[in-house]
Design a protein around this motif. Structure first.
Motif, short mmCIF file in Angstrom:
data_model
loop_
_atom_site.label_atom_id
_atom_site.label_comp_id
_atom_site.label_asym_id
_atom_site.label_seq_id
_atom_site.Cartn_x
_atom_site.Cartn_y
_atom_site.Cartn_z
N GLU B 368 57.25 1.92 -38.51
CA GLU B 368 58.81 1.89 -37.91
C GLU B 368 58.70 0.79 -37.73
O GLU B 368 58.27 -0.07 -36.93
CB GLU B 368 59.02 2.84 -37.15
N LEU B 369 60.24 0.15 -37.76
CA LEU B 369 60.97 -0.80 -37.17
C LEU B 369 60.77 -1.29 -35.73
O LEU B 369 61.78 -0.20 -35.60
CB LEU B 369 61.80 -1.30 -37.63
N GLY B 370 60.03 -1.59 -35.02
CA GLY B 370 60.14 -1.50 -33.66
C GLY B 370 60.77 -3.13 -33.18
O GLY B 370 61.11 -4.13 -33.83
N PRO B 371 61.42 -3.49 -31.97
CA PRO B 371 61.21 -4.42 -30.98
C PRO B 371 61.04 -5.22 -31.42
O PRO B 371 58.86 -5.71 -32.44
CB PRO B 371 61.91 -4.29 -30.01
N THR B 372 61.03 -6.84 -31.14
CA THR B 372 60.55 -8.31 -31.73
C THR B 372 59.04 -7.96 -30.58
O THR B 372 57.95 -7.89 -30.72
CB THR B 372 60.81 -9.42 -30.74
N VAL B 373 59.77 -7.67 -29.31
CA VAL B 373 57.96 -7.80 -28.59
C VAL B 373 58.60 -6.02 -27.65
O VAL B 373 58.75 -5.42 -27.16
CB VAL B 373 57.77 -8.11 -27.35
N GLN B 374 57.10 -5.46 -27.71
CA GLN B 374 57.20 -4.22 -26.87
C GLN B 374 56.03 -3.32 -26.70
O GLN B 374 55.05 -3.01 -27.40
CB GLN B 374 57.32 -2.70 -27.76
N CYS B 375 55.24 -3.34 -25.48
CA CYS B 375 54.05 -3.27 -24.86
C CYS B 375 53.88 -3.47 -23.07
O CYS B 375 55.33 -3.62 -22.20
CB CYS B 375 53.15 -4.59 -25.10
N HIS B 380 47.27 -6.18 -22.23
CA HIS B 380 46.95 -7.24 -22.68
C HIS B 380 45.79 -8.24 -21.95
O HIS B 380 45.69 -9.66 -23.11
CB HIS B 380 47.95 -7.87 -24.11
N ASP B 381 45.56 -7.84 -21.15
CA ASP B 381 45.52 -9.05 -20.02
C ASP B 381 44.55 -9.71 -19.97
O ASP B 381 44.02 -11.18 -20.10
CB ASP B 381 45.05 -8.99 -18.26
N ASP B 387 45.33 -12.79 -29.86
CA ASP B 387 44.93 -11.63 -29.81
C ASP B 387 45.86 -10.79 -29.07
O ASP B 387 46.35 -9.46 -29.28
CB ASP B 387 44.02 -10.40 -29.47
N ARG B 388 46.45 -12.04 -28.08
CA ARG B 388 47.82 -11.36 -27.54
C ARG B 388 49.04 -11.14 -28.36
O ARG B 388 49.69 -10.94 -29.73
CB ARG B 388 48.19 -12.26 -26.55
N LEU B 392 54.98 -12.60 -27.12
CA LEU B 392 55.11 -11.99 -25.38
C LEU B 392 55.30 -13.21 -24.26
O LEU B 392 56.27 -12.72 -23.69
CB LEU B 392 53.83 -11.07 -25.10
N ASP B 393 54.50 -14.32 -24.05
CA ASP B 393 54.97 -15.02 -23.97
C ASP B 393 55.40 -15.73 -23.19
O ASP B 393 56.44 -16.55 -22.19
CB ASP B 393 53.52 -15.48 -23.35
N LEU B 394 56.38 -15.61 -25.36
CA LEU B 394 57.70 -16.63 -24.72
C LEU B 394 58.71 -15.55 -24.26
O LEU B 394 59.14 -16.42 -23.53
CB LEU B 394 57.92 -16.31 -26.04
N VAL B 395 58.66 -14.50 -24.04
CA VAL B 395 59.62 -13.84 -23.44
C VAL B 395 59.29 -14.20 -21.90
O VAL B 395 59.49 -13.71 -21.18
CB VAL B 395 59.27 -11.51 -24.37
N LEU B 396 57.78 -13.44 -21.63
CA LEU B 396 57.59 -12.94 -19.84
C LEU B 396 57.82 -15.08 -19.40
O LEU B 396 58.03 -14.86 -18.33
CB LEU B 396 55.94 -13.31 -19.91
#
Lengths: 478, 478
Positions: B368-375, B380-381, B387-388, B392-396
C-alpha cells in the motif's frame, strides 16, 4: 495549464473518445474482420500443435511432494496444485475441500495499441494454449507469467515485452492487477495493461492489428477471443458512444449506459459492495493435497467420486510457436459447460446490469462483483429449488427473443482444459428482474463497471469477459 | 435529469463543496474549539478509568492454546494473537518470525454528520481505550467490532449503530474497507463510514458536534484525536478550498493540491502502484506462536531478547463509560516513539507529497502507499547507513523552519498499548527531495490521495492519519 508547467491534467480527456472511436470502427486499416478467421486457421494449420493426456508419472520435472502430496515443478516456479479447506456461513455448501492452483507470481497481460489511419488498433496474437478446445485463439500482445519472461523454461524471449516492463517505451492507458477464477486459483492476479505506442512496429507473423470494434465482432464467434484478451479489453477506459447511431433500442440503451446517470449513485454502489464484503465470510486455509477429503488421486487424474466440479489432469504439449516447443504440465479440467450471464434491464432508457456480490474461496478480498449467473448447471442438479443459484432457471429457460448476446468462450487455456462457458446477455421481462433485487444483487450501469475495473478486486474475471462482450456489441454503432 | 426519472447523477456534485465548507469552518455551532479540551477533561475526570498490567495467567477467558500457543478468547471471537513467518526479497531483514493479531471480523468506524447552521458537523465521542496513553480521546460516533455490536461481551448496545447498519437511515457520504497496521495485524480491515442525517439527534453526554475545521484544529494537539477518527476523516471526499484565502503560501499550495493538475496523471500513478505490487514480494505464513523463533514468552509478556519492535502484554481495565465496565485483554506494546512523516514539495505552486510503496507482512494485498517515512527509529539503530530507512535521517535532522505540522498521535488504543508516533509534515529543500525520487517513491497530490482513499488497500492507516492532518491544516482558510 501553460506549456511551461511540470503539471499535467489528472486525466487524459481525449482518450475515452479515441477508444470509443476504435470500438465503433469495424473496418480495420490492416485486415478485415471477414479475413480474420481464415488468417487464424492458416496459423492453426501451419503449426503442428498436439496435446495428449498423460499419466502424472510421465510429467517431466513435475511431481507430487512426498509429504504434502502437492503437485509442483522442481524449479519451485510456475505454479503448484495444493489443497484448500473452505468454510462459509451461507449457501447450501458450508464446508468443503478442493485442489487449488497456487500461483504467487504476477504475470502480464498486455495489449499494445497504435493509431493507424486515425483509429486505435490493437496488436493481437494468434497463440496456442494447451487447454483451449481449438488450441489457437486470439490473445493479447503479451501474455506471460513472470516465470515466462524471466526465462525459467529457457525458451525464446517474449515478443514486445519491453513495452510493458519499461516505463516510457509507450503511454500507459490502463494498468491494473485483476483477479482470476477464485474457484480454481488461490489469490491469483495478473497485471492487465494497455499501452499506446507511436513507434513503427512491424508485426511478427503471429500478430495482427485489429480495432476494438473488430475484436468486438469476433467476440460473437465461439472460442476465438481468449480470456486474457477479454479481461484486458474490459479494462479499456472507453468513453461515450452516440446512442442515436445505434442499430436497435437495446444497443442505444447500452450506449447510454456508458456515461448516463444510474439507478444508484457511485457512493451507494461502493457502500453496498463494502457491506457485502463485510457481511460475506469465507475462510480458506491451504492444506496439503495428500488425503484431501472427497478427492481421489488416480494415475491420470485427481477427481471426486461423484464426478462433480473439476479434476486435475496432466498433458504433454507439442507446439511450434511457443517459447519452448515441447513440455508437460498439469491442468484443471472443469466438468460441464458453464453458464455466465448478465441479466439486464433498461431503466429510463439506460441499460443496467444485475451484478452479484460473489464470495469465491480463492479471492484475495473474499468478495467481488460477478455476473448475475455464473455456474456449471450440472453441479447444482441435486439441489432443492431454494438452494439453486438465483436466476439460473430463468437463464436456462430464457425465450430466445430475450437473448441479446450469446457465444461460447474458453477460460485461461494455460491452466484449464476445455473450460468453456456459454456467455450470455439477456433482457428478460421486467417482472422477472425487479428494480429491488434479492440480497447480494445490485443494478449498475456499464459506465459504473468501467470505473470499477480501473481498480483491483472489484469485478471478477467472468464479469470482465461479459463486459468486453457488452462493449463489443457497440461495434459498428455509426 | 427530470424529476420523474429513476436515475441519479453518479456523483453528488455539491457534497465536496459542503465538506470543504465544514473544513474551513472553525467556529462550531455547538461548542467552541477552545472549550473542547475542558469538555474532554471533565469526561476524563467523571469516570474512574484504570488500566493495570497483569500476568497472562490473570486474563479472564483468554488463554494460550495448549498445542499452538496462540492466545485466544474462549468465545472464539474478538481476536487471536498468533505467529507469522515472513520472507521478503528486499531490505535488510529478509526473513523473520513475529506474533501478529488475527482479527477476521470487520468492524465499523463511523462518523455521523449533520448540517447545523448551514455547516456540516460531525458527531464525535469521548471514548476510553485502554492502550491510549491518556485513555480518553476523541473518537468516531461509532467504533465497534462485530463482536461488540453483536454483543458477544453482553455489554450495553452501541449508540447510533443503526445509522451505519441500516441503509436508508441516512445518506452515505463515504463507505470503504480500509486496512490497518500491517506490521501488527494480519489482514485486518474496518469499514470507514461517513453518514449524513437529517433527523434531530440529541447527543448522549459523551458525544459532541464539531465541524471538520474544529477537528482539524484539534489534530494539532498531542493524543486528542484517536486513530479511528483520523482514518474515517481521511476518507471524506472534500472538495476545493480557495487558495487565495490561505494564511501562508504553504497552505495555499496545499489548497491547490486538492483539485489542481499533478506531476503525474492518475493513470501513471496507478501504473506505478501496480508495478510496485507486482514487484515487491512478501510471503507471510501463519504459524503457531508456540516456539516462535526469536520470541520468548514470560509470565507478563512475550518479547524479543533484544527488546526491539514490540511485546505482547496483558491488562485489566476498569471503565465507567464502556459497554462493559471491567475486562481483561491482551495488547501489543510497541517499543519506542515512532516517526510518521510526509515529505512535501511545491511543484508549480501545487503541494505534492512523497509517498512510499510499502510492503507490510499483514496487508491483504502486500503493498500500500505509506508515508515517506514510517518507522520506530530505535529499531534501525544498528543498521549500516545504506540499510537505514530512506529519508529517515533527513526527518530526524530537519531544520525546525521546514516543519509544517507536528503532533504526537496514538494508534488504535483497543489493541495497542502506548503506540505513539510523531506525525510530521515537512517541506525540505528541493535538493533533498528530487522530482525523480528513488525507486519505491512517487509524488502525488492531496487530490490524488483523496481519490485513492475511496477504494480499499491503496493508502495505509498511517498515511491516512497524515492525510487527515494535512486536511486539518486548511481549517480556518477563509
Amino acid at each position: 495549464m501553460s506549456q511551461n508547467t511540470l503539471l499535467h491534467p489528472r486525466a487524459d480527456l481525449e482518450l475515452p473518445g479515441r477508444l470509443a472511436g476504435s470500438l465503433t470502427a469495424t473496418r480495420g486499416a490492416v485486415m478485415s474482420t471477414e479475413d480474420f478467421p481464415g488468417w487464424l486457421d492458416r496459423h492453426r494449420q501451419a503449426h503442428s500443435f498436439r496435446v495428449d493426456r498423460i499419466p502424472f508419472g510421465e510429467l517431466d520435472r513435475w511431481s507430487f511432494h512426498p509429504d504434502t502430496g502437492n503437485l509442483l515443478h522442481d524449479s519451485g516456479r510456475f505454479f503448484t496444485v495444493e489443497g484448500l479447506h473452505v468454510t462459509t456461513e451461507a449457501g447450501p455448501h458450508r464446508e468443503w475441500y478442493q485442489p487449488i492452483i497456487k500461483q504467487a507470481e504476477v504475470g502480464i497481460l498486455g495489449i499494445l495499441v497504435k493509431e493507424i489511419g486515425g483509429v486505435l488498433h490493437c496488436l493481437m496474437q494468434a497463440k496456442m494454449e494447451p487447454g483451449n478446445p481449438n488450441l489457437l485463439q486470439l490473445s493479447p500482445t503479451v501474455q506471460a507469467t513472470r516465470s515466462n519472461y524471466t526465462r525459467v523454461h529457457e525458451g525464446a524471449a517474449v515478443r514486445y515485452l519491453e513495452y510493458f516492463l519499461q516505463p516510457g517505451r509507450g503511454k500507459v492507458l490502463a494498468d491494473v492487477l485483476q483477479s482470476e477464477h477464485g474457484a480454481w486459483f488461490h489469490r491469483k492476479s495478473n497485471r492487465n495493461m494497455i499501452v499506446e505506442v507511436e513507434d513503427d512496429i512491424a508485426p511478427h507473423g503471429d500478430f495482427c492489428w485489429l480495432t476494438l470494434g473488430q475484436i468486438g465482432e469476433l467476440l460473437h464467434l465461439d472460442n476465438v477471443v481468449n480470456m486474457d484478451a477479454r479481461t484486458v479489453l474490459a479494462c479499456a477506459p472507453i468513453g461515450a458512444v452516440d446512442p442515436d447511431r445505434a442499430r436497435d433500442p437495446f444497443v442505444a440503451a447500452l450506449a447510454r449506459s456508458r456515461n448516463a446517470g444510474a439507478l444508484h449513485p457511485d457512493v451507494e454502489l461502493l457502500s453496498w459492495f463494502t457491506a457485502e464484503r463485510a457481511r460475506q465470510s469465507v475462510r480458506a486455509e491451504r492444506v496439503p493435497m495428500a488425503g484431501l477429503p472427497s478427492w481421489v488421486r488416480g494415475t491420470h487424474s485427481i477427481d471426486r467420486p461423484d464426478s462433480r466440479f473439476f479434476r486435475v489432469v496432466a498433458v504433454s504439449v507439442q507446439a511450434g510457436s511457443r517459447e519452448v516447443s515441447r513440455w508437460t504440465q498439469p491442468l484443471i479440467e472443469p466438468l460441464g459447460l458453464g453458464i455466465t450471464a448478465f441479466l439486464t434491464r433498461r431503466i429510463d432508457g439506460v441499460l443496467h446490469v444485475l451484478m452479484r456480490a460473489r464470495a469465491e474461496a480463492g479471492f484475495q478480498d473474499a468478495v467481488e462483483l460477478g455476473p448475475t449467473v455464473q455456474c456449471v448447471p450440472g453441479n447444482h442438479d441435486d439441489l432443492p429449488p431454494e438452494d439453486r443459484p438465483a436466476f439460473l432457471d430463468l437463464v436456462l429457460s430464457a425465450d430466445p427473443s430475450t437473448v441479446r448476446f450469446e457465444a461460447v468462450h474458453s477460460e485461461e487455456g494455460g491452466r484449464f482444459l476445455n473450460a468453456v462457458s456459454r456467455y450470455m446477455v439477456l433482457e428478460p421481462d421486467e417482472d422477472e428482474v425487479p428494480l429491488d433485487p434479492p440480497p447480494g444483487f445490485f443494478w449498475v450501469t456499464v459506465g459504473q463497471l468501467t470505473s470499477l475495473v480501473c481498480h483491483s478486486n472489484y469485478v471478477n474475471v467472468q464479469a470482465r469477459s461479459l463486459l468486453a462482450c457488452l462493449n463489443g456489441m457497440l461495434a459498428g454503432t455509426r
